[in-house]
Scaffold this active site. Structure first.
Site, mmCIF file in Angstrom:
data_model
loop_
_atom_site.group_PDB
_atom_site.id
_atom_site.type_symbol
_atom_site.label_atom_id
_atom_site.label_comp_id
_atom_site.label_asym_id
_atom_site.label_seq_id
_atom_site.Cartn_x
_atom_site.Cartn_y
_atom_site.Cartn_z
ATOM 1 N N ASP A 32 -16.135 18.611 12.874
ATOM 2 C CA ASP A 32 -15.321 18.739 14.075
ATOM 3 C C ASP A 32 -14.327 19.885 13.961
ATOM 4 O O ASP A 32 -13.474 20.061 14.829
ATOM 5 C CB ASP A 32 -14.556 17.439 14.330
ATOM 6 C CG ASP A 32 -13.660 17.058 13.148
ATOM 7 O OD1 ASP A 32 -14.152 17.085 12.005
ATOM 8 O OD2 ASP A 32 -12.483 16.723 13.368
ATOM 9 N N GLY A 34 -14.504 22.923 14.497
ATOM 10 C CA GLY A 34 -14.550 23.982 15.508
ATOM 11 C C GLY A 34 -13.307 24.002 16.374
ATOM 12 O O GLY A 34 -12.869 25.069 16.826
ATOM 13 N N ILE A 35 -12.727 22.830 16.616
ATOM 14 C CA ILE A 35 -11.449 22.781 17.343
ATOM 15 C C ILE A 35 -10.318 23.241 16.424
ATOM 16 O O ILE A 35 -9.497 24.086 16.797
ATOM 17 C CB ILE A 35 -11.166 21.360 17.869
ATOM 18 C CG1 ILE A 35 -11.986 21.104 19.138
ATOM 19 C CG2 ILE A 35 -9.674 21.179 18.173
ATOM 20 C CD1 ILE A 35 -11.700 19.777 19.800
ATOM 21 N N THR A 36 -10.280 22.728 15.227
ATOM 22 C CA THR A 36 -9.164 23.001 14.318
ATOM 23 C C THR A 36 -9.148 24.447 13.848
ATOM 24 O O THR A 36 -8.115 25.128 13.906
ATOM 25 C CB THR A 36 -9.244 22.077 13.100
ATOM 26 O OG1 THR A 36 -9.414 20.735 13.534
ATOM 27 C CG2 THR A 36 -7.978 22.189 12.268
ATOM 28 N N TYR A 151 -4.071 9.813 7.045
ATOM 29 C CA TYR A 151 -3.512 10.676 6.016
ATOM 30 C C TYR A 151 -2.010 10.449 5.893
ATOM 31 O O TYR A 151 -1.355 10.038 6.851
ATOM 32 C CB TYR A 151 -3.753 12.148 6.363
ATOM 33 C CG TYR A 151 -5.202 12.566 6.320
ATOM 34 C CD1 TYR A 151 -5.733 13.148 5.180
ATOM 35 C CD2 TYR A 151 -6.029 12.397 7.420
ATOM 36 C CE1 TYR A 151 -7.060 13.544 5.126
ATOM 37 C CE2 TYR A 151 -7.365 12.787 7.383
ATOM 38 C CZ TYR A 151 -7.868 13.363 6.238
ATOM 39 O OH TYR A 151 -9.186 13.747 6.194
ATOM 40 N N ALA A 152 -1.468 10.733 4.721
ATOM 41 C CA ALA A 152 -0.025 10.749 4.516
ATOM 42 C C ALA A 152 0.429 12.194 4.669
ATOM 43 O O ALA A 152 0.313 12.990 3.742
ATOM 44 C CB ALA A 152 0.313 10.216 3.125
ATOM 45 N N LYS A 181 -10.740 6.663 6.078
ATOM 46 C CA LYS A 181 -10.817 7.908 5.305
ATOM 47 C C LYS A 181 -9.405 8.342 4.957
ATOM 48 O O LYS A 181 -8.484 8.250 5.768
ATOM 49 C CB LYS A 181 -11.490 8.989 6.148
ATOM 50 C CG LYS A 181 -11.424 10.401 5.572
ATOM 51 C CD LYS A 181 -12.077 11.395 6.521
ATOM 52 C CE LYS A 181 -11.993 12.816 5.999
ATOM 53 N NZ LYS A 181 -12.695 13.783 6.887
ATOM 54 N N GLY A 206 -12.727 15.736 1.623
ATOM 55 C CA GLY A 206 -13.038 16.763 0.643
ATOM 56 C C GLY A 206 -11.946 17.788 0.477
ATOM 57 O O GLY A 206 -11.736 18.322 -0.611
ATOM 58 N N GLY A 207 -11.243 18.083 1.576
ATOM 59 C CA GLY A 207 -10.212 19.114 1.509
ATOM 60 C C GLY A 207 -10.809 20.501 1.388
ATOM 61 O O GLY A 207 -11.987 20.726 1.690
ATOM 62 N N ARG A 234 -15.616 20.687 4.734
ATOM 63 C CA ARG A 234 -15.731 22.085 4.315
ATOM 64 C C ARG A 234 -16.395 22.262 2.966
ATOM 65 O O ARG A 234 -17.101 23.255 2.739
ATOM 66 C CB ARG A 234 -14.339 22.735 4.312
ATOM 67 C CG ARG A 234 -13.794 23.015 5.699
ATOM 68 C CD ARG A 234 -12.332 23.429 5.653
ATOM 69 N NE ARG A 234 -11.472 22.311 5.291
ATOM 70 C CZ ARG A 234 -10.177 22.425 5.018
ATOM 71 N NH1 ARG A 234 -9.602 23.614 5.028
ATOM 72 N NH2 ARG A 234 -9.460 21.358 4.725
#
Length: 272
Positions: A32, A34-36, A151-152, A181, A206-207, A234
């Site tokens: 996803d 493509g937006i970010t 996420y934190a 996740k 994955g980061g 990524r």
């Protein structure tokens, strides 16, 4: 399941979760971005990337609903998740994830599961908590599972702190999600605390891309700590050979392979 839905809806939840996993293990590839990030490597020719990863062990792919028509012909009968919020790196605040679709829209796009991202500790946490809670209630009325990306992230927060991550994954369960996740804490010992904080299946992000060995060591460590798999973007879709790295990750998640064995199976260099 965390829902007040009837028997039929609960059966639907189970059936759809099975479509994005194998024997309770998850290898999800989110695309996803493509937006970010825009049309980055691996997403320009989305069709080829989807084909390569689903042909080499991925259980499911995840995108925004607008590219669903590019996903379905190429996903080799694997699962499909539609993501329902987003932000951009050129906007004022990347933690300010805004809704980008609805459960009904995701169903029309052929989704098996929907996903939603929230940032615990950010200025936008209150709204995102409400949005995730409302989404799980709506999705479960249709028998659709929810993958919560919790996420934190916020001012002064260590994004890999196991206590913060444990809090983040517990919030997902409290708000009715079906899979959660989050980021990896860095080593199996500390990540055990994260996995123990919830009864939901925990999958790791994955980061940014590291070496192949670093990627597989992270996956092996998370599984050893009790994780149910990965939702890794990524590190997979931007790889020079997305199929090979997917095969290595799959070997760890689905076959219990060691790091060296997984790299060897995939034909990747065993770096030292």
């Amino acid at each position: 399941m965390n829902t007040g839905a009837g028997v039929g809806a609960r059966s639907g939840l189970t059936a759809r979760l099975n479509r994005i996993s194998t024997d309770g293990r998850y290898l999800i590839v989110p695309m996803d971005h493509g937006i970010t990030l825009g049309p980055v490597k691996g997403l320009v020719d989305l069709e080829s990337t989807v084909d390569a990863i689903t042909d080499n062990g991925a259980d499911a792919v995840l995108t925004q609903r607008g590219v669903a028509s590019r996903v379905h012909p190429n996903k080799n009968t694997k699962g499909y998740i539609v993501h329902l919020n987003g932000s951009t790196v050129i906007g004022p605040d990347t933690t300010d994830k805004r809704p980008t679709g609805s459960v009904e829209g995701a169903l029309r796009a052929g989704a098996d599961v929907v996903s939603f991202h929230i940032n615990i500790g950010s200025d936008h946490e209150p709204d995102q908590l409400t949005q995730l809670s409302n989404l799980t209630e709506e999705a479960h009325r249709y028998g659709i599972p929810v993958l919560a990306m919790n996420y934190a992230r916020g001012p002064g927060i260590d994004e890999h702190d196991p206590e913060s991550l444990a809090h983040a994954v517990r919030i997902a369960e409290e708000l009715g999600a079906d899979v959660v996740k989050t980021a990896y804490s860095g080593e199996p010992e500390s990540f055990e605390q994260v996995c123990a904080a919830t009864q939901l299946p925990v999958v790791i992000a994955g980061g940014s891309r590291g070496t192949d060995r670093q990627t597989i060591e992270m996956v092996r460590g998370a599984i050893d700590a009790g994780a149910a798999g990965v939702s890794m973007g990524r590190s997979i879709f931007q790889h020079d050979n997305p199929g090979s790295i997917t095969r290595a990750v799959s070997a760890v998640i689905h076959d219990g392979a060691s790091v060296d064995t997984a790299l060897d199976i995939a034909g990747l260099e065993i770096e030292v």
